[in-house]
Write a protein that holds these residues in place. Structure first.
Motif, PDB file in Angstrom:
ATOM      1  N   ALA A   9       0.851  -1.193   0.000  1.00 52.75           N
ATOM      2  CA  ALA A   9       0.000   0.000   0.000  1.00 52.75           C
ATOM      3  C   ALA A   9       0.884   1.239   0.000  1.00 52.75           C
ATOM      4  N   PHE A  10       0.330   2.322  -0.493  1.00 55.11           N
ATOM      5  CA  PHE A  10       1.032   3.597  -0.519  1.00 55.11           C
ATOM      6  C   PHE A  10       0.206   4.632   0.246  1.00 55.11           C
ATOM      7  N   ILE A  11       0.893   5.643   0.765  1.00 55.96           N
ATOM      8  CA  ILE A  11       0.248   6.734   1.488  1.00 55.96           C
ATOM      9  C   ILE A  11       0.355   7.995   0.656  1.00 55.96           C
ATOM     10  N   LEU A  12      -0.774   8.575   0.298  1.00 55.74           N
ATOM     11  CA  LEU A  12      -0.793   9.810  -0.486  1.00 55.74           C
ATOM     12  C   LEU A  12      -0.639  11.001   0.459  1.00 55.74           C
ATOM     13  N   SER A  90      -4.107   1.066  -2.004  1.00 52.08           N
ATOM     14  CA  SER A  90      -3.468  -0.229  -2.204  1.00 52.08           C
ATOM     15  C   SER A  90      -2.525  -0.187  -3.410  1.00 52.08           C
ATOM     16  N   TYR A  91      -1.650  -1.197  -3.484  1.00 59.43           N
ATOM     17  CA  TYR A  91      -0.731  -1.298  -4.615  1.00 59.43           C
ATOM     18  C   TYR A  91      -1.520  -1.375  -5.930  1.00 59.43           C
ATOM     19  N   ALA A  92      -2.548  -2.227  -5.959  1.00 61.13           N
ATOM     20  CA  ALA A  92      -3.373  -2.360  -7.162  1.00 61.13           C
ATOM     21  C   ALA A  92      -4.115  -1.067  -7.469  1.00 61.13           C
ATOM     22  N   GLY A  93      -4.553  -0.385  -6.407  1.00 63.77           N
ATOM     23  CA  GLY A  93      -5.237   0.890  -6.604  1.00 63.77           C
ATOM     24  C   GLY A  93      -4.319   1.933  -7.204  1.00 63.77           C
ATOM     25  N   CYS A  94      -3.066   1.929  -6.786  1.00 64.15           N
ATOM     26  CA  CYS A  94      -2.082   2.868  -7.317  1.00 64.15           C
ATOM     27  C   CYS A  94      -1.812   2.575  -8.796  1.00 64.15           C
ATOM     28  N   GLU A 170       5.497   6.483   0.949  1.00 64.81           N
ATOM     29  CA  GLU A 170       4.774   7.750   1.014  1.00 64.81           C
ATOM     30  C   GLU A 170       4.897   8.474  -0.322  1.00 64.81           C
ATOM     31  N   VAL A 171       3.783   8.629  -1.011  1.00 67.13           N
ATOM     32  CA  VAL A 171       3.739   9.291  -2.312  1.00 67.13           C
ATOM     33  C   VAL A 171       3.553  10.784  -2.078  1.00 67.13           C
TER      34      VAL A 171
END
Length: 317
Positions: A9-12, A90-94, A170-171
């Motif tokens: 997962a990534f954090i926007l 999520s990774y897939a969401g990104c 963290e994006v």
């Protein structure tokens, strides 16, 4: 090479330098989003409901409106976290965000090129217009814009996410895009950055040159028209498209082709590209088009929307 799925997962982090403005930005961006949906749905309704607008130009305008409806939805996660919810994606969401952003953006880029070709045929070859821009030709061109947009987006997405992401998650942006994702990769990205820059820059540049060629021929043909009224009417059919092209290409140049990127400037321009341009396109194509305004009047008048004198005065401009 490490497994790219280590980061799940990534954090926007959002738009830089806007801490404490979340509520204001939420109201502002939600307003843009709602106006974009209403404007483009009205354009679709006006074109579908009027048989006079069932022409190639308005067929492509319908597709542009569909793209403009979905384009702001790519960054819908921004509204979600601005309202106080989780910033995690999520990774897939990104992956999905990056793919659909470039798919819709590339499709619009190809679509503007096709619309320029349509105007070229209409102005330079009016007697053969219905033959050249047949229903079959329009369908092939419309499907081609989506096909090439999908190919370009697939290439850019694969290029970005074949890299391993195993460290920071963290994006530093409000959605997943190529430049910010490459900063998080656990590998040397210099070669991929160059390939991505060439790919992102070459496609819009090629489309822009084709558009420029079409309009050079259009301007030359318009100047051959003897009457001033004829020149004015010919140019009026192209002015809205020219304005939309400028709105589309300026953010692309500022974001991807500047030598020294700035996160805050990039985010501001990206918001313009994602939210404001799709909102303005319906206004550009309706305010300078009497046929669209006439169709909208017929649709909205029975519903009691907008004073009649407002539409009548707008139709005289």
């Amino acid at each position: 090479m490490r497994n790219a799925s280590v980061v799940t997962a990534f954090i926007l982090l959002g738009i830089p330098h806007t801490h404490g403005l979340e509520a204001t930005l939420f109201v502002l961006f939600l307003s843009f989003y709602v106006l974009t949906l209403i404007g483009n749905l009205l354009i679709l309704l006006a074109i579908v409901s009027s048989s006079r607008l069932h022409t190639p130009m308005y067929f492509f305008l319908c597709k542009l409106s569909v793209c403009d409806i979905f384009f702001p939805s790519v960054s819908w996660k921004m509204l979600f976290y601005l309202s106080g919810n989780s910033r995690a994606v999520s990774y897939a969401g990104c992956v999905s965000q990056l793919f659909f952003y470039h798919f819709l953006g590339c499709t619009e880029c190809f679509l503007y090129t096709v619309m320029a070709y349509d105007r070229f045929v209409a102005v330079c070859h009016p007697l053969r217009y219905t033959i050249i821009m047949s229903h079959r030709a329009c369908a092939i061109l419309a499907m081609g814009t989506s096909l090439f947009g999908c190919v370009q987006a697939t290439f850019l997405t694969t290029l970005t996410f074949q890299l391993p992401y195993c460290g920071p998650n963290e994006v530093d942006y409000y959605f997943c895009d190529i430049p910010v994702m490459l900063k998080l990769a656990c590998a040397d990205t210099s070669a991929l950055e160059m390939v991505g820059l060439i790919s992102v820059g070459l496609m819009p540049l090629t489309c822009f040159l084709l558009i420029l060629t079409s309009y050079c021929r259009i301007v030359y043909s318009i100047l051959q028209i003897r009457s001033a009224e004829g020149r004015r009417r010919a140019f009026s059919t192209c002015s809205a498209h020219l304005a939309a092209i400028l709105l589309f290409y300026m953010p692309v140049v500022l974001i991807y082709l500047r030598p020294t990127p700035s996160p805050w400037v990039d985010a501001t321009v990206q918001v313009l590209n994602n939210l404001v341009t799709p909102m303005l396109n319906p206004l550009i194509y309706s305010l300078r088009n009497k046929e669209v305004k006439s169709s909208l009047r017929r649709v909205l008048r029975p519903l009691g929307f907008l004073p009649e004198q407002l539409w009548r005065s707008a139709g005289d401009t």
